[in-house]
Enzyme design. Structure first.
Site, PDB file in Angstrom:
ATOM      1  N   TYR A 273     -34.637  36.213  22.794  1.00  0.00           N
ATOM      2  CA  TYR A 273     -33.776  36.654  24.033  1.00  0.00           C
ATOM      3  C   TYR A 273     -32.427  36.515  23.603  1.00  0.00           C
ATOM      4  O   TYR A 273     -31.841  35.512  23.170  1.00  0.00           O
ATOM      5  CB  TYR A 273     -34.140  35.913  25.281  1.00  0.00           C
ATOM      6  CG  TYR A 273     -35.454  36.442  25.828  1.00  0.00           C
ATOM      7  CD1 TYR A 273     -35.639  37.536  26.132  1.00  0.00           C
ATOM      8  CD2 TYR A 273     -36.456  35.439  25.999  1.00  0.00           C
ATOM      9  CE1 TYR A 273     -36.931  37.847  26.539  1.00  0.00           C
ATOM     10  CE2 TYR A 273     -37.833  35.839  26.587  1.00  0.00           C
ATOM     11  CZ  TYR A 273     -38.008  36.892  26.919  1.00  0.00           C
ATOM     12  OH  TYR A 273     -39.234  37.427  27.415  1.00  0.00           O
TER      13      TYR A 273
ATOM     14  N   LYS B  44     -45.179   4.058  34.484  1.00  0.00           N
ATOM     15  CA  LYS B  44     -44.912   5.300  35.509  1.00  0.00           C
ATOM     16  C   LYS B  44     -45.042   6.494  34.719  1.00  0.00           C
ATOM     17  O   LYS B  44     -45.047   6.619  33.405  1.00  0.00           O
ATOM     18  CB  LYS B  44     -43.582   4.773  36.066  1.00  0.00           C
ATOM     19  CG  LYS B  44     -42.283   4.773  35.147  1.00  0.00           C
ATOM     20  CD  LYS B  44     -41.192   4.506  35.874  1.00  0.00           C
ATOM     21  CE  LYS B  44     -39.878   4.275  34.821  1.00  0.00           C
ATOM     22  NZ  LYS B  44     -38.678   4.115  35.233  1.00  0.00           N
TER      23      LYS B  44
END
Length: 376
Positions: free
Chosen positions: A258, A39
């Site tokens: 930042y 998956k």
């Protein structure tokens, strides 16, 4: 390491390692059949190529989450046995039948829709049943076991397999494992003669009591750590190298990134690499003065992330490299021999599953190794 493309990062998937991991787990599972969970694009490695390599290694039973994933496996492997973990999507029974996909039924509504289609076509199309033994996700409730049994006995229908899923298998000593094992055993008394499956990767490694007739390894196939607190025995499958964009000098007291969350305590040399949270390098891998972040390896040495991870770039401190200064275009190892999937996961406060399934970034994908060796 110099990147061959010169344009961006390079993700390499070692199909030979993937095949060896499956074979190693198959030896541990001994008397049980060993499936393969593919998956989420085979945990980020590519469902088509991974499925083919696993099939070449000896896997014949595959577990996908959705019908779309199942169809991708079917296109690659016409003779594979494919189970759909999310069950039967409403109104999709004809698709499952056309693609020869086996839904893992987990509710009375799913069961009735599937049985109705079998009756309509006068064909006992295969499926599996999932019982919830304590994780409270998909699954028939335990008190529905006799209802399910009576319903299928009345029609003469039998599932290919009955399964459940462990909630705490990554911690083998957790008491819930034994509880779920006992509850699953009580379910199986209602389905005598039907194959059973309980163990994921961690359950497979926990003990033979959990193996039953089918085991369903996932994360361990792809080199991730399945059991907490133990050395990971699986071979790494993925490596990721990304290019250095620039090397710069910065002085004591200057900040990086930042929010100015990292202030330099010394004159430093920084490498800016072409990688960010848009590429699957999580913002939680940012490094501040109060919390260390992720790491990358440059010229064989581990270098810490400093400042916030941004969308497209990560800054690492390479001061400790001394005069061994890398050049723009040179590769930095994000995942590989020096920094494993679980190393980054631990630094980011997450799990290896999330690191792997986030491998959808702006880099080329390259398959290496030989996944087509005969079983042995």
């Amino acid at each position: 390491m110099a990147l061959t493309s010169g344009l961006g990062g390079q993700l390499s998937i070692d199909l030979g390692a993937l095949a060896r991991n499956w074979r190693a787990l198959d030896k541990v599972s001994a008397g049980a059949l060993t499936g393969a969970v593919v998956k989420a694009d085979a945990y980020g490695t590519g469902i088509t190529m991974a499925s083919k390599a696993l099939h070449a290694a000896g896997a014949r039973f595959f577990f996908a989450a959705t019908p779309d994933e199942g169809m991708a496996v079917r296109a690659a492997l016409p003779d594979a046995h494919i189970f759909i973990l999310n069950g039967l999507y409403p109104g999709a029974a004809n698709l499952y039948i056309r693609q020869n996909l086996m839904p893992i039924l987990s509710s009375m509504a799913m069961l009735e829709e599937w049985l109705a289609k079998c009756l309509e076509r006068n064909e006992a199309y295969p499926s599996a049943f999932h019982f919830d033994t304590g994780i409270n996700r998909l699954g028939f409730r335990l008190n529905e076991a006799s209802l399910v049994r009576d319903r299928i006995q009345n029609l003469g229908y039998a599932p290919q397999m009955v399964m459940s899923h462990l909630a705490c298998a990554d911690t083998p000593s957790h008491e819930k494992n034994r509880t779920q094992l006992a509850l699953f055993g009580s379910v199986m008394t209602q389905f005598a003669g039907i194959p059973a499956s309980l163990a994921n990767s961690a359950g497979l490694m926990t003990g033979r009591d959990y193996h039953f007739q089918m085991v369903r390894p996932g994360i361990a196939l792809y080199g991730g750590r399945a059991v907490s607190g133990r050395k990971n025995p699986m071979a790494p499958v993925v490596t990721l190298h990304v290019p250095i964009l620039q090397v710069s000098e910065a002085r004591t007291g200057e900040t990086v990134g930042y929010g100015a969350s990292y202030s330099l305590s010394r004159n430093s040399r920084l490498a800016i690499i072409s990688h960010g949270y848009a590429d699957g390098f999580f913002r939680s891998l940012s490094g501040s003065n109060t919390r260390p972040g992720g790491k990358v390896a440059i010229r064989g040495k581990i270098c810490p992330v400093v400042g916030r991870v941004s969308m497209d770039q990560v800054v690492v401190d390479i001061t400790e490299l001394g005069s061994d200064i890398p050049s723009p275009g040179e590769g930095a190892e994000v995942l590989g021999n020096l920094i494993g999937v679980d190393d980054q996961a631990d630094a980011g406060g997450t799990i290896g599953y999330e690191i792997l399934t986030a491998l959808k970034g702006r880099y080329s994908r390259n398959y290496v190794g030989d996944g087509n060796l005969p079983p042995g």
